[in-house]
Structures are given as C-alpha cells and as structure tokens.
Design a protein around this motif. Sequence first.
Motif, PDB file in Angstrom:
ATOM      1  N   GLU A   1       0.842  -1.202   0.000  1.00  0.00           N
ATOM      2  CA  GLU A   1       0.000   0.000   0.000  1.00  0.00           C
ATOM      3  C   GLU A   1       0.874   1.249   0.000  1.00  0.00           C
ATOM      4  O   GLU A   1       2.076   1.179   0.275  1.00  0.00           O
TER       5      GLU A   1
ATOM      6  N   GLU B   1       5.807   2.913 -10.180  1.00  0.00           N
ATOM      7  CA  GLU B   1       4.407   3.109 -10.595  1.00  0.00           C
ATOM      8  C   GLU B   1       4.359   3.709 -12.005  1.00  0.00           C
ATOM      9  O   GLU B   1       3.741   4.763 -12.207  1.00  0.00           O
TER      10      GLU B   1
ATOM     11  N   THR C   1       4.813  -1.067  -7.547  1.00  0.00           N
ATOM     12  CA  THR C   1       3.399  -0.805  -7.804  1.00  0.00           C
ATOM     13  C   THR C   1       2.547  -1.240  -6.617  1.00  0.00           C
ATOM     14  O   THR C   1       2.967  -2.063  -5.801  1.00  0.00           O
ATOM     15  N   HIS C   2       1.341  -0.672  -6.528  1.00  0.00           N
ATOM     16  CA  HIS C   2       0.399  -1.174  -5.529  1.00  0.00           C
ATOM     17  C   HIS C   2      -0.594  -2.110  -6.214  1.00  0.00           C
ATOM     18  O   HIS C   2      -1.496  -2.631  -5.591  1.00  0.00           O
ATOM     19  N   ASP C   3      -0.415  -2.316  -7.552  1.00  0.00           N
ATOM     20  CA  ASP C   3      -1.388  -3.028  -8.364  1.00  0.00           C
ATOM     21  C   ASP C   3      -0.937  -4.483  -8.582  1.00  0.00           C
ATOM     22  O   ASP C   3      -0.028  -4.762  -9.364  1.00  0.00           O
TER      23      ASP C   3
ATOM     24  N   GLN D   1      -1.646   1.849 -20.465  1.00  0.00           N
ATOM     25  CA  GLN D   1      -0.973   1.074 -19.417  1.00  0.00           C
ATOM     26  C   GLN D   1      -0.502  -0.272 -19.970  1.00  0.00           C
ATOM     27  O   GLN D   1       0.651  -0.669 -19.772  1.00  0.00           O
TER      28      GLN D   1
ATOM     29  N   GLY E   1      -2.471  -6.812 -10.091  1.00  0.00           N
ATOM     30  CA  GLY E   1      -2.744  -7.263 -11.454  1.00  0.00           C
ATOM     31  C   GLY E   1      -1.531  -7.005 -12.343  1.00  0.00           C
ATOM     32  O   GLY E   1      -1.122  -7.864 -13.138  1.00  0.00           O
ATOM     33  N   VAL E   2      -0.923  -5.837 -12.193  1.00  0.00           N
ATOM     34  CA  VAL E   2       0.284  -5.486 -12.952  1.00  0.00           C
ATOM     35  C   VAL E   2       1.428  -6.423 -12.570  1.00  0.00           C
ATOM     36  O   VAL E   2       2.166  -6.924 -13.421  1.00  0.00           O
TER      37      VAL E   2
ATOM     38  N   ILE F   1      -8.292  -8.124  -4.912  1.00  0.00           N
ATOM     39  CA  ILE F   1      -8.173  -7.829  -6.351  1.00  0.00           C
ATOM     40  C   ILE F   1      -9.539  -8.058  -6.999  1.00  0.00           C
ATOM     41  O   ILE F   1     -10.128  -9.132  -6.826  1.00  0.00           O
TER      42      ILE F   1
ATOM     43  N   THR G   1       0.618   4.340 -13.398  1.00  0.00           N
ATOM     44  CA  THR G   1      -0.471   4.793 -12.523  1.00  0.00           C
ATOM     45  C   THR G   1      -1.293   5.925 -13.128  1.00  0.00           C
ATOM     46  O   THR G   1      -2.508   5.949 -13.021  1.00  0.00           O
TER      47      THR G   1
END
Length: 326
Positions: free
Chosen positions: A43, A182, A214-216, A192, A218-219, A260, A185
């Motif tokens: 996070e 990021e 990243t905080h993602d 993206q 999925g990425v 997610i 982002t």
Amino acid sequence: MKDAVLKIENLNVIFHTKYGRANAVTDVNLELRRGEKLGLVGESGSGKSVTSKSIIRLLPSPPAELTGHIWYGDVDLLALPAREMERYRGNRISMIFQEPMVSLNPLYTVENQMGEVLRRHEKGLGRAQIRERVLDMLRRVDIPSPETRLRQYPFELSGGMRQRIMIAMSLLCSPEILIADEPTTALDVTIQAKILDLIHKLNTDYGTSLILITHDLGVIAQTVDYVAVMYAGSIVEKAPVKELFRAPLHPYTAGLLQSIPGSRPDGEELAVIPGTVPSIYRMPGGCAFHNRCGFACERCRAQKPPMTGQNGHYVACWRHGQEEGR
Ligand code: SF4
C-alpha cells in the motif's frame, strides 16, 4: 552474490523531521538477479518508493539517514561519495518515475533533454551522433514520427507519449538495472497495457534487470518473476510470482490478493483489510501488522517475527516455520 546484479543488505532509512524520527524502511534485504523482473508491492506508505530511491541515492540526506549496504557488483552504492554516484545513476542504474510531466523538464525539447543524458554520461559524442542515438531509442519505444517529437516540448505530448519518452531516456545508456516506480499509474488502461508490454520487451531484448514498484497486483501478475511484499517499511513476504499468487503465507499478502477485483467467486464481496497502515512516526511493537491481523496472538504483539522460509519463498510471520531466510 552469484548471479545478482544488486544486493540490498539490512537497509534502514530514517527521516529526521520536525515531527520526530520516522522509520520509513526497516531492515530490508533483497536481491535482484541478472535479467530478473522483481516486483515491489504494498500500500501507499509501505516503503516501496523510499527503498527504490535509496538505490540511486535520491533521498536528500539530511533529513534521510541511510544505513546498511546496497551492493552493485563490488561497489557499495551507499558508501560512495556523491560525485562518484553520478557515474552509476542514470547510466548503469536508471529510473522511470510515476509522473512524467513532473519528471521531464518543461523548458527543454525532447531532443535537448534526452541528448543531455548522453552528453553527461558518454563524453565525446558529436551532435549528429547524439541525435541519431536519441532517434534510434525513440523508434525502439515505438514513438510515432520521432523526427517531429525531437522538436516538441513535454506539454505538446500525450501522457502515454511522455511516459515513453521517460522510458526511452532511461534506456539511452543501456542500464543494467531499470527501476520503474508506478510507471503506469497516471495512464489509462490501454496505454498502461502498451507501456507494460514495452517494459517486458525491453527486459527480454536487452536483458535489463527490472525493479517494478506498484500497488497493483494485477500489474505484478502480468509483469514480474519474483515479488517482495512490503508493509510498514519492511518486507513481509517474498516469493516467485506464481508461488505467491498460488499460496500466499502472510495474512497481509492474502488480504491483498483477496481484494483484487475478480479474485472472489461470483457474488462474493471483495475482502477488505481492516484498519490502516501504521504511522511511520509510531510503529507498533512486535509484528507491525498485528493491529489488522485476524491471527494475532500475544507473541505477535511482543516480538517482531524474523524472515524465514525456503526455496525462494520467505515470510515474516509467527504462524510459519523458522527455517533460514534468503
Ligand atoms: Fe498476523 Fe502474527 Fe503473522 Fe503478524 S506475526 S502477520 S500478527 S499472525
């Protein structure tokens, strides 16, 4: 450090501010192997960006106080005088920032600011050679009409185009390590996907080792080989990407994965990790996650769990075994 291009040992970053002492990064140990794509996930405020900026020594000191070692080959980057560090930053180790509009100089054309990287790191190149190198790199990152772009300023370019320019600029000196903080982002979903494809291609074509922040998740799932999960300034779990998604060990990692979109069976609500990340000015004792963890016990509140595990999968949690860490 067999096969490793970068090794972070016992990295601690403290900020001395007017509000007090802030523990931004605590005892981080991490290796990046040659050609590897490493994801740093967590996070906001988990210490990802501070860790990556420590690698290229971008944190002003004071207020930052860095201890530990960051080995690039036999060189401890943290021990280098500031001028010596210039030889590595932007040359052997490069970084793509989150917001290209802020990172690019609005007063310089694309040709000027990209050319400056070569003028600084590869002395003796003539103007025509610099232009050719810049054009070549713009073509490699699929910038349409590169000759026209040379004369343009950042405000004349779209967000996706600016991010490509940043990537092209960071790759001009063929760095061994690329840190992408990021990088997608601020971009829409289609751009993206293109930028992630591009980063993936550059890693494959040039063998550039990558640290993706990243905080993602999925990425992360699409892009990297190995993942380190950060929480409250520390790494709480690290594992090969497939293993981490298949069998997360840390309750925080499990919570992230269950939050997610699309991760839950039909009709089930996404999980939410209760509470918030603790303040870096007031880290709780014991395991920093204990206030949010459904498995917390007395030991968790009293003692910080060590990183333990095997076969590339390590976790800092008292619920798991105590084998030797990586
Ligand atoms: Fe939860 Fe305890 Fe593990 Fe921390 S050490 S994650 S509080 S079970």
